[in-house]
Design a protein around this motif. Structure first.
Motif, PDB file in Angstrom:
ATOM      1  N   TYR A 101       2.224  -1.634   4.389  1.00 26.13           N
ATOM      2  CA  TYR A 101       2.026   0.113   4.507  1.00 26.13           C
ATOM      3  C   TYR A 101       3.673   0.041   3.975  1.00 26.13           C
ATOM      4  O   TYR A 101       4.603  -0.081   5.344  1.00 26.13           O
ATOM      5  N   CYS A 135       0.667  -0.882   0.219  1.00 24.55           N
ATOM      6  CA  CYS A 135       0.372   0.150  -0.186  1.00 24.55           C
ATOM      7  C   CYS A 135       0.934   0.834   0.258  1.00 24.55           C
ATOM      8  O   CYS A 135       2.139   1.305   0.502  1.00 24.55           O
ATOM      9  N   ILE A 153      -3.793  -4.600   6.498  1.00 25.40           N
ATOM     10  CA  ILE A 153      -3.028  -3.124   6.424  1.00 25.40           C
ATOM     11  C   ILE A 153      -1.773  -3.048   7.352  1.00 25.40           C
ATOM     12  O   ILE A 153      -2.078  -3.352   8.502  1.00 25.40           O
ATOM     13  N   THR A 167       1.834  -2.059   9.287  1.00 27.97           N
ATOM     14  CA  THR A 167       3.213  -0.952   9.128  1.00 27.97           C
ATOM     15  C   THR A 167       3.417  -0.693  10.249  1.00 27.97           C
ATOM     16  O   THR A 167       3.667  -1.381  11.789  1.00 27.97           O
ATOM     17  N   VAL A 224      -3.295   4.226   1.591  1.00 35.19           N
ATOM     18  CA  VAL A 224      -3.757   4.146   3.724  1.00 35.19           C
ATOM     19  C   VAL A 224      -4.178   4.734   4.307  1.00 35.19           C
ATOM     20  O   VAL A 224      -5.749   4.905   4.746  1.00 35.19           O
TER      21      VAL A 224
END
Length: 288
Positions: free
Chosen positions: A268, A160, A241, A243, A165
């Motif tokens: 991400y 991403c 997602i 991160t 995001v």
């Protein structure tokens, strides 16, 4: 007693599995050690001194997109293919990745191979520390490398960018999971990189990557991984997602999600190194 999950050459294999397969002709091993500056360790120097036999060194900072100002962003397909060819890794190979911390940076390289469409890749559970603790051999001899062709098909759904995001955070249609330490997530501790704001992406959940691991650096079994995500308030029904600070430990979350059978996850790549840099992006502080 540490409970571990069965070996899976597409996600995670044990030191016993690697020892049994060490001489397989189509096995390729990577030392993907990488450390933050405050860790005071030199990954390449440690590799040159002692590494698992036949392993090559995967330089996360070098095999990256140098056109970006952000740290170790995923490289262009062409660069990945050329570096892998130079390292003698190609189609038909089973790849095993480890690091010198146990489970820290190896998952990043696992994710990178998956991003490039390569699925026969696994992280060594417990990494070099467990390998050494069990008395397995190491060497300072570099491997003999022969060029090997690699076919790459980039899986764009596995990564991403900041726009995607930001949209996900606004709509709440994804589970955004942050691998950083809780103090950094809450904004109570300063970021290790200068110039970054403290806090987290609004709506994200904190799952410290170490909570997915046993004390010896091996990954917890899938049932325990599910519990960790559940207790952190992660909705596993939504696409995920992952991160972190710069896209390294986020991959441990991605590996854990894959281990529990969840395949709709993306990383991400810019992570907090990007989000924390831009004043126009919203941040939240405190617990999720």
């Amino acid at each position: 007693m540490t409970v571990t999950a069965p070996d899976d050459p597409k996600t995670l294999v044990s030191t016993g599995w690697l020892a049994a397969h060490l001489k397989d002709p189509d096995l390729r091993i990577f030392d993907a050690s990488w450390y933050l500056p405050d860790m005071g360790r030199n990954a390449l120097a440690e590799y040159q001194k002692a590494h698992i036999p036949r392993s090559r060194f995967f330089d996360i900072d070098d095999i990256s997109d140098h056109r970006s100002e952000l740290p170790h962003m995923a490289p262009p397909v062409e660069k990945f293919m050329s570096r892998m060819r130079a390292l003698g890794v190609g189609d038909g190979h089973q790849v095993v990745v480890y690091d010198g911390a146990g489970m820290f940076s190896a998952a990043r390289v696992w994710w990178l191979f998956r991003l490039m469409g390569k699925t026969d890749v696994a992280v060594l559970d417990g990494g070099l520390p467990k390998w050494l603790a069990e008395g397995h051999a190491v060497t300072d001899t570099p491997p003999i490398i022969r060029d090997r062709h690699m076919t790459v098909t980039r899986q764009n759904q596995m990564v991403c960018d900041v726009t995607e995001v930001a949209r996900a955070a606004k709509l709440g249609d994804h589970s955004i999971i942050d691998a950083r330490a809780p103090e950094r997530f809450k904004g109570d501790a300063p970021e290790p990189r200068e110039g970054l704001r403290a806090g987290h992406i609004p709506g994200s959940r904190s799952v410290y990557y170490k909570d997915l691991l046993h004390d010896d650096g091996t990954m917890k079994p899938p049932s325990a991984l599910r519990t960790v995500f559940h207790d952190a308030g992660v909705d596993l029904k939504k696409p995920a997602i992952t991160t972190c600070g710069s896209g390294v430990t986020a991959a441990i979350l991605s590996l854990a999600l894959e281990r529990i059978g969840k395949t709709d996850h993306a990383l991400y790549d810019g992570s907090w190194s990007e989000w924390g840099m831009y004043a126009d992006l919203p941040i939240a502080t405190g617990a999720a």
